[in-house]
Design a protein around this motif. Sequence first.
Motif, PDB file in Angstrom:
ATOM      1  N   THR A 197       0.803  -1.221   0.000  1.00 29.81           N
ATOM      2  CA  THR A 197       0.000   0.000   0.000  1.00 29.81           C
ATOM      3  C   THR A 197       0.839   1.275   0.000  1.00 29.81           C
ATOM      4  OG1 THR A 197      -0.188  -0.127   2.423  1.00 29.81           O
ATOM      5  CG2 THR A 197      -1.956  -1.122   1.118  1.00 29.81           C
ATOM      6  N   GLU A 198       2.108   1.177  -0.435  1.00 27.29           N
ATOM      7  CA  GLU A 198       2.901   2.388  -0.593  1.00 27.29           C
ATOM      8  C   GLU A 198       2.233   3.288  -1.643  1.00 27.29           C
ATOM      9  OE1 GLU A 198       6.962   1.628  -1.520  1.00 27.29           O
ATOM     10  OE2 GLU A 198       7.153   0.013  -0.041  1.00 27.29           O
ATOM     11  N   ASN A 199       2.263   4.575  -1.400  1.00 28.77           N
ATOM     12  CA  ASN A 199       1.544   5.510  -2.270  1.00 28.77           C
ATOM     13  C   ASN A 199       1.946   5.382  -3.734  1.00 28.77           C
ATOM     14  OD1 ASN A 199       0.031   6.593  -0.177  1.00 28.77           O
ATOM     15  ND2 ASN A 199       1.527   8.195   0.276  1.00 28.77           N
ATOM     16  N   LYS A 200       3.255   5.245  -3.999  1.00 26.27           N
ATOM     17  CA  LYS A 200       3.710   5.167  -5.391  1.00 26.27           C
ATOM     18  C   LYS A 200       3.259   3.862  -6.054  1.00 26.27           C
ATOM     19  CE  LYS A 200       8.359   3.352  -4.370  1.00 26.27           C
ATOM     20  NZ  LYS A 200       9.813   3.569  -4.576  1.00 26.27           N
ATOM     21  N   ILE A 201       3.196   2.782  -5.261  1.00 21.09           N
ATOM     22  CA  ILE A 201       2.720   1.501  -5.789  1.00 21.09           C
ATOM     23  C   ILE A 201       1.231   1.568  -6.073  1.00 21.09           C
ATOM     24  CG2 ILE A 201       2.419  -0.947  -5.289  1.00 21.09           C
ATOM     25  CD1 ILE A 201       5.293  -0.180  -5.836  1.00 21.09           C
ATOM     26  N   VAL A 202       0.476   2.164  -5.152  1.00 21.79           N
ATOM     27  CA  VAL A 202      -0.967   2.308  -5.339  1.00 21.79           C
ATOM     28  C   VAL A 202      -1.264   3.138  -6.574  1.00 21.79           C
ATOM     29  CG1 VAL A 202      -3.078   3.310  -4.372  1.00 21.79           C
ATOM     30  CG2 VAL A 202      -1.539   2.004  -2.904  1.00 21.79           C
ATOM     31  N   LEU A 203      -0.524   4.228  -6.767  1.00 24.20           N
ATOM     32  CA  LEU A 203      -0.738   5.084  -7.935  1.00 24.20           C
ATOM     33  C   LEU A 203      -0.416   4.335  -9.225  1.00 24.20           C
ATOM     34  CD1 LEU A 203      -1.350   7.809  -9.209  1.00 24.20           C
ATOM     35  CD2 LEU A 203       1.038   8.468  -8.811  1.00 24.20           C
ATOM     36  N   LYS A 204       0.717   3.620  -9.237  1.00 25.72           N
ATOM     37  CA  LYS A 204       1.106   2.859 -10.420  1.00 25.72           C
ATOM     38  C   LYS A 204       0.049   1.817 -10.769  1.00 25.72           C
ATOM     39  CE  LYS A 204       4.380  -0.708 -11.892  1.00 25.72           C
ATOM     40  NZ  LYS A 204       5.527  -1.561 -11.487  1.00 25.72           N
ATOM     41  N   ARG A 205      -0.398   1.067  -9.766  1.00 26.56           N
ATOM     42  CA  ARG A 205      -1.382   0.020 -10.019  1.00 26.56           C
ATOM     43  C   ARG A 205      -2.721   0.601 -10.461  1.00 26.56           C
ATOM     44  NH1 ARG A 205      -0.156  -4.374  -5.120  1.00 26.56           N
ATOM     45  NH2 ARG A 205       1.943  -4.905  -5.856  1.00 26.56           N
ATOM     46  N   THR A 206      -3.115   1.711  -9.858  1.00 29.08           N
ATOM     47  CA  THR A 206      -4.376   2.337 -10.247  1.00 29.08           C
ATOM     48  C   THR A 206      -4.353   2.732 -11.716  1.00 29.08           C
ATOM     49  OG1 THR A 206      -4.735   3.181  -8.000  1.00 29.08           O
ATOM     50  CG2 THR A 206      -5.970   4.239  -9.774  1.00 29.08           C
ATOM     51  N   LEU A 207      -3.253   3.310 -12.151  1.00 32.06           N
ATOM     52  CA  LEU A 207      -3.120   3.712 -13.557  1.00 32.06           C
ATOM     53  C   LEU A 207      -3.150   2.505 -14.485  1.00 32.06           C
ATOM     54  CD1 LEU A 207      -0.384   6.499 -13.252  1.00 32.06           C
ATOM     55  CD2 LEU A 207      -2.823   6.817 -13.690  1.00 32.06           C
ATOM     56  N   LEU A 208      -2.440   1.438 -14.113  1.00 33.98           N
ATOM     57  CA  LEU A 208      -2.412   0.241 -14.960  1.00 33.98           C
ATOM     58  C   LEU A 208      -3.759  -0.474 -14.958  1.00 33.98           C
ATOM     59  CD1 LEU A 208       1.152  -1.141 -14.151  1.00 33.98           C
ATOM     60  CD2 LEU A 208       0.359  -0.157 -16.308  1.00 33.98           C
ATOM     61  N   PHE A 209      -4.455  -0.476 -13.807  1.00 33.14           N
ATOM     62  CA  PHE A 209      -5.809  -1.041 -13.763  1.00 33.14           C
ATOM     63  C   PHE A 209      -6.721  -0.267 -14.717  1.00 33.14           C
ATOM     64  CE2 PHE A 209      -5.172  -2.379  -9.045  1.00 33.14           C
ATOM     65  CZ  PHE A 209      -4.378  -3.432  -9.449  1.00 33.14           C
ATOM     66  N   ALA A 210      -6.575   1.055 -14.715  1.00 38.61           N
ATOM     67  CA  ALA A 210      -7.402   1.887 -15.586  1.00 38.61           C
ATOM     68  C   ALA A 210      -7.107   1.593 -17.059  1.00 38.61           C
ATOM     69  CB  ALA A 210      -7.161   3.367 -15.280  1.00 38.61           C
ATOM     70  N   VAL A 211      -5.832   1.396 -17.389  1.00 41.40           N
ATOM     71  CA  VAL A 211      -5.453   1.048 -18.765  1.00 41.40           C
ATOM     72  C   VAL A 211      -6.091  -0.284 -19.158  1.00 41.40           C
ATOM     73  CG1 VAL A 211      -3.522   0.354 -20.249  1.00 41.40           C
ATOM     74  CG2 VAL A 211      -3.296   2.344 -18.758  1.00 41.40           C
ATOM     75  N   MET A 212      -6.076  -1.255 -18.235  1.00 40.28           N
ATOM     76  CA  MET A 212      -6.668  -2.561 -18.536  1.00 40.28           C
ATOM     77  C   MET A 212      -8.173  -2.448 -18.750  1.00 40.28           C
ATOM     78  SD  MET A 212      -6.473  -6.151 -16.413  1.00 40.28           S
ATOM     79  CE  MET A 212      -4.756  -6.437 -16.857  1.00 40.28           C
ATOM     80  N   VAL A 213      -8.853  -1.690 -17.894  1.00 39.52           N
ATOM     81  CA  VAL A 213     -10.295  -1.509 -18.049  1.00 39.52           C
ATOM     82  C   VAL A 213     -10.611  -0.838 -19.384  1.00 39.52           C
ATOM     83  CG1 VAL A 213     -12.321  -0.296 -17.156  1.00 39.52           C
ATOM     84  CG2 VAL A 213     -10.792  -1.479 -15.583  1.00 39.52           C
ATOM     85  N   ALA A 214      -9.782   0.142 -19.764  1.00 43.74           N
ATOM     86  CA  ALA A 214      -9.984   0.804 -21.069  1.00 43.74           C
ATOM     87  C   ALA A 214      -9.844  -0.204 -22.211  1.00 43.74           C
ATOM     88  CB  ALA A 214      -8.975   1.941 -21.234  1.00 43.74           C
ATOM     89  N   GLY A 215      -8.861  -1.083 -22.093  1.00 45.66           N
ATOM     90  CA  GLY A 215      -8.677  -2.121 -23.105  1.00 45.66           C
ATOM     91  C   GLY A 215      -9.868  -3.059 -23.181  1.00 45.66           C
ATOM     92  N   ILE A 216     -10.384  -3.412 -22.011  1.00 48.14           N
ATOM     93  CA  ILE A 216     -11.549  -4.313 -21.965  1.00 48.14           C
ATOM     94  C   ILE A 216     -12.763  -3.649 -22.617  1.00 48.14           C
ATOM     95  CG2 ILE A 216     -13.212  -5.379 -20.389  1.00 48.14           C
ATOM     96  CD1 ILE A 216     -10.818  -5.839 -18.477  1.00 48.14           C
ATOM     97  N   MET A 217     -12.937  -2.349 -22.358  1.00 53.88           N
ATOM     98  CA  MET A 217     -14.066  -1.648 -22.942  1.00 53.88           C
ATOM     99  C   MET A 217     -13.941  -1.553 -24.470  1.00 53.88           C
ATOM    100  SD  MET A 217     -15.995  -1.101 -20.405  1.00 53.88           S
ATOM    101  CE  MET A 217     -17.221  -0.010 -21.148  1.00 53.88           C
ATOM    102  N   LEU A 218     -12.702  -1.387 -24.961  1.00 52.59           N
ATOM    103  CA  LEU A 218     -12.499  -1.356 -26.404  1.00 52.59           C
ATOM    104  C   LEU A 218     -12.753  -2.722 -27.039  1.00 52.59           C
ATOM    105  CD1 LEU A 218      -9.244   0.807 -26.713  1.00 52.59           C
ATOM    106  CD2 LEU A 218     -11.519   1.422 -27.535  1.00 52.59           C
ATOM    107  N   LEU A 219     -12.351  -3.744 -26.319  1.00 52.94           N
ATOM    108  CA  LEU A 219     -12.479  -5.107 -26.861  1.00 52.94           C
ATOM    109  C   LEU A 219     -13.914  -5.591 -26.837  1.00 52.94           C
ATOM    110  CD1 LEU A 219     -11.016  -7.619 -27.944  1.00 52.94           C
ATOM    111  CD2 LEU A 219     -10.631  -8.308 -25.583  1.00 52.94           C
ATOM    112  N   GLY A 220     -14.686  -5.049 -25.870  1.00 54.40           N
ATOM    113  CA  GLY A 220     -15.864  -5.687 -25.296  1.00 54.40           C
ATOM    114  C   GLY A 220     -17.082  -6.029 -26.076  1.00 54.40           C
ATOM    115  N   ASN A 221     -17.067  -6.503 -27.279  1.00 54.68           N
ATOM    116  CA  ASN A 221     -18.339  -6.915 -27.886  1.00 54.68           C
ATOM    117  C   ASN A 221     -18.272  -8.361 -28.370  1.00 54.68           C
ATOM    118  OD1 ASN A 221     -16.684  -6.734 -30.086  1.00 54.68           O
ATOM    119  ND2 ASN A 221     -18.004  -5.384 -31.289  1.00 54.68           N
ATOM    120  N   TYR A 222     -17.555  -9.208 -27.594  1.00 56.11           N
ATOM    121  CA  TYR A 222     -17.374 -10.582 -28.071  1.00 56.11           C
ATOM    122  C   TYR A 222     -18.087 -11.634 -27.245  1.00 56.11           C
ATOM    123  CZ  TYR A 222     -14.511 -10.877 -32.178  1.00 56.11           C
ATOM    124  OH  TYR A 222     -14.079 -10.852 -33.461  1.00 56.11           O
ATOM    125  N   ASP A 223     -18.884 -11.232 -26.213  1.00 57.87           N
ATOM    126  CA  ASP A 223     -19.578 -12.260 -25.429  1.00 57.87           C
ATOM    127  C   ASP A 223     -20.979 -12.461 -25.947  1.00 57.87           C
ATOM    128  OD1 ASP A 223     -17.494 -12.900 -23.775  1.00 57.87           O
ATOM    129  OD2 ASP A 223     -18.024 -11.454 -22.229  1.00 57.87           O
TER     130      ASP A 223
END
Length: 299
Positions: free
Chosen positions: A273-299
């Motif tokens: 829970t170090e601040n820099k780790i939390v910030l890094k992970r939050t940004l990468l989680f957001a990138v992944m969610v954006a990717g999922i939303m772009l991909l998302g019409n295959y189910d």
Amino acid sequence: MWLLYAFIAPAAYGVAEILDNFLSNKIFKNPLTLSFFSALCNPFVVLLLFLFERPTWPPASTIPIFLVIGFIELAYLYPYYKGLQNDDTSIVAAFFGIGRIFVPILAFFVVGEVLSIAQYAGVALIVFSSIALSFKKEHAKMLFSRSLWYIGLAAFMLSFEGVLLKYLFDHGVQFSTAVGGEMLVATAFSIPLLFVKNVRSDIATHWKTFKKFIPLFSLEEGLTFIAFSAETYAISLAPVTIVKSVGMFIPFFVLFYGKMLKTRLPLMIKENTENKIVLKRTLLFAVMVAGIMLLGNYD
């Protein structure tokens, strides 16, 4: 209304995964033993479900579907628990996003379907964020986290579950029958674990421990049931793609819980829970969610 249920799922799953991490790292080191005990709790959850909605016997044509989703419900637990033993809970939760790329990849190889430019960009974002999250430093070396491969396998198996549940709903199977049937089949598939000598021995060794932690199992199973039921109900009302995309907010919830509870429950929370780790992970989680939303019409 379906959106509320869709967001209840990741919020509850986040707490359940923190409890799963504690059980798999501190109490039950053999994932097969923990899988058996988890499956053993299913009938009690199903009984509660059936009290709210009386089940009906499904059409005979759907029985193979129940067998498949029941097997998936049990089988994915092994790589899932192994992943939790190798990384922080929020990272494990994020790696489930890998499952979103399996359907279009399979469609390309099986029937030659080609993605749009936006969907290729979505795949690239998911792969990039997964790789970035998986790197960690060990003995002055940057290595891939093993949890990436474990959760990738679990995600591959679970990539079929939502689609098959939607199939059941589309063929007239009611909610309690679909969810209850899946959980009961998973319990039935867990019984053969008793015929594996080392697993049977480990189950016997930890039986008293299991009884001691039944309240924690009950809480975890209850939260998982709430999350699964909320997500499944949302799937019955809305496109499975959108519901599953909302479900990818689990790592954000886990990261939030970890930040809030790390000092109060240090033995329970496995999270940097170090601040820099939390910030890094939050940004990468957001990138992944954006990717999922772009991909998302295959189910």
